[in-house]
Design an enzyme around this catalytic site. Structure first.
Site, PDB file in Angstrom:
ATOM      1  N   ASP A 309      48.615  46.754  48.132  1.00  0.00           N
ATOM      2  CA  ASP A 309      47.880  45.797  47.327  1.00  0.00           C
ATOM      3  C   ASP A 309      48.702  44.502  47.275  1.00  0.00           C
ATOM      4  O   ASP A 309      49.824  44.441  47.784  1.00  0.00           O
ATOM      5  CB  ASP A 309      47.625  46.372  45.925  1.00  0.00           C
ATOM      6  CG  ASP A 309      46.424  45.702  45.264  1.00  0.00           C
ATOM      7  OD1 ASP A 309      45.742  46.356  44.455  1.00  0.00           O
ATOM      8  OD2 ASP A 309      46.153  44.517  45.578  1.00  0.00           O
ATOM      9  N   GLU A 515      40.483  42.826  36.741  1.00  0.00           N
ATOM     10  CA  GLU A 515      41.757  43.545  36.653  1.00  0.00           C
ATOM     11  C   GLU A 515      42.256  43.645  35.219  1.00  0.00           C
ATOM     12  O   GLU A 515      41.446  43.858  34.302  1.00  0.00           O
ATOM     13  CB  GLU A 515      42.758  42.901  37.610  1.00  0.00           C
ATOM     14  CG  GLU A 515      42.247  42.912  39.061  1.00  0.00           C
ATOM     15  CD  GLU A 515      43.319  42.627  40.087  1.00  0.00           C
ATOM     16  OE1 GLU A 515      43.049  41.867  41.020  1.00  0.00           O
ATOM     17  OE2 GLU A 515      44.432  43.178  39.970  1.00  0.00           O
TER      18      GLU A 515
HETATM   19  C1  GLC Z   1      44.116  42.439  43.916  1.00  0.00           C
HETATM   20  C2  GLC Z   1      43.387  43.760  43.791  1.00  0.00           C
HETATM   21  C3  GLC Z   1      42.796  44.269  45.079  1.00  0.00           C
HETATM   22  C4  GLC Z   1      42.417  43.100  45.975  1.00  0.00           C
HETATM   23  C5  GLC Z   1      43.687  42.361  46.344  1.00  0.00           C
HETATM   24  C6  GLC Z   1      43.402  41.105  47.178  1.00  0.00           C
HETATM   25  O1  GLC Z   1      45.255  42.422  43.109  1.00  0.00           O
HETATM   26  O2  GLC Z   1      44.088  44.833  43.172  1.00  0.00           O
HETATM   27  O3  GLC Z   1      41.658  45.078  44.741  1.00  0.00           O
HETATM   28  O4  GLC Z   1      41.766  43.572  47.144  1.00  0.00           O
HETATM   29  O5  GLC Z   1      44.473  42.003  45.215  1.00  0.00           O
HETATM   30  O6  GLC Z   1      42.731  40.152  46.398  1.00  0.00           O
END
Ligand code: GLC
Length: 624
Positions: A309, A515
């Site tokens: 991530d 988030e």
């Molecule tokens: C974020 C998320 C993930 C996403 C990534 C790119 O923090 O947790 O779901 O795909 O970063 O934006």
């Protein structure tokens, strides 16, 4: 005599095997560039030509804002991403997106081996960063439809819009099994029930295409994208739903609740899997070698690549971001193949090169990572079609896609209350009364209607960031032209009482969030929503439409609301709500999550021993 024989054999060999002979003699021939060769052979050939630095370059995914064509060329960087809201400019046109992606790609193609980069973006409910794109309902709404074929069709439509902007990689679907609605990402989860989540992995087939060989990563052509099942594993099971926190689960609980949808995703040919920020029983998932390598790669035989991530590896060290060397060592050894959101590609290259040279990380681990990344790039056709054209730009926000989204909205609505009994039904509403009231903070707010991950990371409020139909405008379009639609966001009770409305539609709910910013311990309706309910519903027959990413506290107001509809986060196509409110279509949606009475009951999921919901999982009244 012998020379004549040898010469004639060589001549025969040369002319009878022109290509092979040419290959033997022409040093510029690169087997990896030959689409007629098997992918395994192309990977092997390319890997044999790559330096360690080029291999490590392929393992990096940098943010668009940190990328240049020159960096892509010089370091053979494997991937670029747009994080939430990371756009060429506000309201950027598809042409501008294509131009931006092609510019980076041209840099990659001019690197020593010309390995194309892969550009990724969060297209998690349509191409949600892009102005005028079709914004579909978030996953919780799709879970309420119980329609896997619809999910597949949404995936296909999303893939075309993503490719229309020159992008071949979408960081979706999120297959979290959200077990506590206090989690700010619960709307990204199809359901609390793993069987509903498993069923919706059909979206992967929509995004990527139908895999000819089950279990093998597949991308079926230029209208399809590389998909990404996320976040591995147990992201939806953290304590109190606290984002990125710890999930406590027995092996049985893990395998029966959080893991099942990964089996289906792999069978459906998913090409990438993203690791979760969360921990499992105290072990950071980004450092969990047993689960990433031992289970996902070895046991489940996942053949695509595993991506971190965004700066997920940086959060391994304690405190987070405090020891980059440790983060790189633990995450790469755990089995992560591509690292997302690297802020210094030179630091990453230097540190990982050193770890390999010291034999702390074996070259075999690097080769496993790079071969997986190349497999996906070959499968996606990037070597044959690295640059995009403008042939798909009309698909963005197209009538056909908006009608598909409207269908999804209709099927996602869950009717929780419809009058006190069959003699006092409120829905469907008549279209031709003389005067009706529309009220509430969410009636005329496209941003709230779409929720997080829309135009910006956290989403927005208001109507000016993209194009769509608010619920208010949908109502206006649906009723008889002679009907007088009065809109007041927060009307005075006296006004409501004295205005002789036939009925009121009150649209309220949550603000937009993404988030951790959406973590909530109280799950209350955004103020002044509760007051609006009281001021309106005490004075006129009312239908309350809830715009939310999850169940909210409604029990205190239930008696005063004549009818209640859970509309989740419907996206740009508000007409899907009016279609059902006015009876053009019936209510068919079923709760994908348990609706609690009070938050102190949480977590509470279907199948729990103590289960005392306001409305149970699977509940949904119907109208014909
Ligand atoms: C974020 C998320 C993930 C996403 C990534 C790119 O923090 O947790 O779901 O795909 O970063 O934006």
């Amino acid at each position: 005599m012998k020379r004549i024989v040898l010469a004639s054999v060589l001549l025969f060999f040369f002319f009878s095997n022109g290509a092979a002979a040419a290959a033997m003699t022409d040093t510029s021939y690169n087997l990896y560039k030959d689409p007629k060769k098997p992918i395994n052979a192309r990977i092997k050939d390319l890997m044999s030509k790559m330096t360690l630095a080029e291999k490590i370059g392929q393992m990096m995914q940098i943010e668009r804002i940190n990328a240049t064509a020159q960096i892509m060329k010089e370091y053979s960087i494997g991937s670029i991403l747009s994080g939430g809201g990371s756009v060429p400019r506000p309201r950027a046109s598809p042409e501008e997106w294509v131009k931006m992606v092609n510019n980076f790609q041209t840099g990659s193609l001019s690197s020593r081996l010309g390995i194309p980069m892969i550009y990724g973006i969060d297209a998690v409910h349509g191409h949600n960063n892009v102005y005028n794109a079709t914004i579909f309902p978030h996953n919780i709404a799709i879970g309420a439809t119980r329609d896997p074929n619809l999910a597949k069709r949404i995936g296909a439509a999303t893939a075309v819009e993503v490719r229309a902007t020159g992008i071949p990689y979408a960081f979706g679907p999120c297959i979290a099994v959200c077990r506590d609605p206090r989690w700010g990402r619960c709307y990204e989860s199809y359901s609390e029930d793993p069987n509903v989540v498993k069923a919706m992995t059909t979206i992967i087939i929509g995004l990527q295409g139908e895999p000819p060989n089950k279990g093998i990563p597949y991308v079926g052509g230029k209208d399809k994208v590389v998909a990404c099942a996320k976040h591995f594993v147990g992201d939806g099971g953290t304590v109190k739903g606290i984002n990125e926190n710890n999930t406590i689960a027995t092996w049985h609980q893990l395998l029966t609740i959080h893991m099942p949808a990964y089996y289906d995703s792999i069978i459906n040919g998913v090409s990438t899997i993203m690791v979760s920020y969360s921990s499992l029983n105290g072990v950071k998932m980004h450092a969990d070698r047993d689960l990433i390598t031992g289970f996902l790669k070895n046991k489940l035989q996942f053949k695509g690549f595993v991506i971190s991530d965004y700066q997920g590896i940086d959060k391994i060290s304690s405190p987070p971001y405090s020891n980059y060397t440790y983060s790189i060592e633990k995450s790469i050894l755990a089995g992560i193949d591509m690292v997302m959101g690297i802020y210094s590609h030179t630091d990453f290259l230097e540190i990982l090169t050193s770890l390999v040279m010291q034999k702390i990380i074996p070259i075999s681990r690097i080769d496993d990572a790079v071969s997986r990344i190349l497999r996906v790039k070959f499968t996606a056709g990037l070597f044959e079609n690295p640059l995009s054209d403008l042939s798909r730009i009309d698909s963005i926000g197209s009538e056909a896609h908006r009608e598909l989204a409207r269908e999804a909205v209709r099927k996602s609505l869950v009717l929780l209350k419809n009058g006190e009994n069959s003699d006092s039904l409120v829905l469907p509403l008549p279209k031709n009364p003389s005067r009706i009231l529309v009220a509430g903070t969410h009636a005329d707010n496209l941003g709230y209607q779409c929720g997080g991950w829309t135009m910006t990371w956290q989403g927005f409020s208001g109507n000016n960031l993209t194009e769509g139909t608010t619920i208010l405008n949908a109502i206006r379009d649906a009723v008889d032209p002679a009907t007088n639609v009065i809109y007041s966001e927060n009307p005075e009770p006296g006004f409501v009482k004295s205005s002789n409305f036939s009925y009121a539609i009150v649209v309220i709910g949550e603000g937009s969030y993404a988030e951790g910013y959406g973590d909530s311990m109280n799950l209350t309706i955004l103020e002044p929503g509760p007051t609006i309910i009281t001021n309106v519903c005490v004075n006129v027959k009312c239908v309350v439409v809830l715009i939310s990413g999850r169940p909210l506290v409604i029990k205190p107001y239930l008696e005063s609301m004549n009818a209640v509809v859970a509309a989740w986060l419907p996206g740009t196509e508000g007409r899907g709500v009016s279609d059902v409110l006015f009876g053009d279509y019936g209510f068919t949606g079923k709760l994908p999550r348990t609706w609690f009475k009070t938050v102190d009951q949480l977590p509470m999921n279907v199948g729990d021993q103590h289960y005392d919901p306001l409305f149970p999982f699977g509940f949904g009244l119907t109208t014909n």
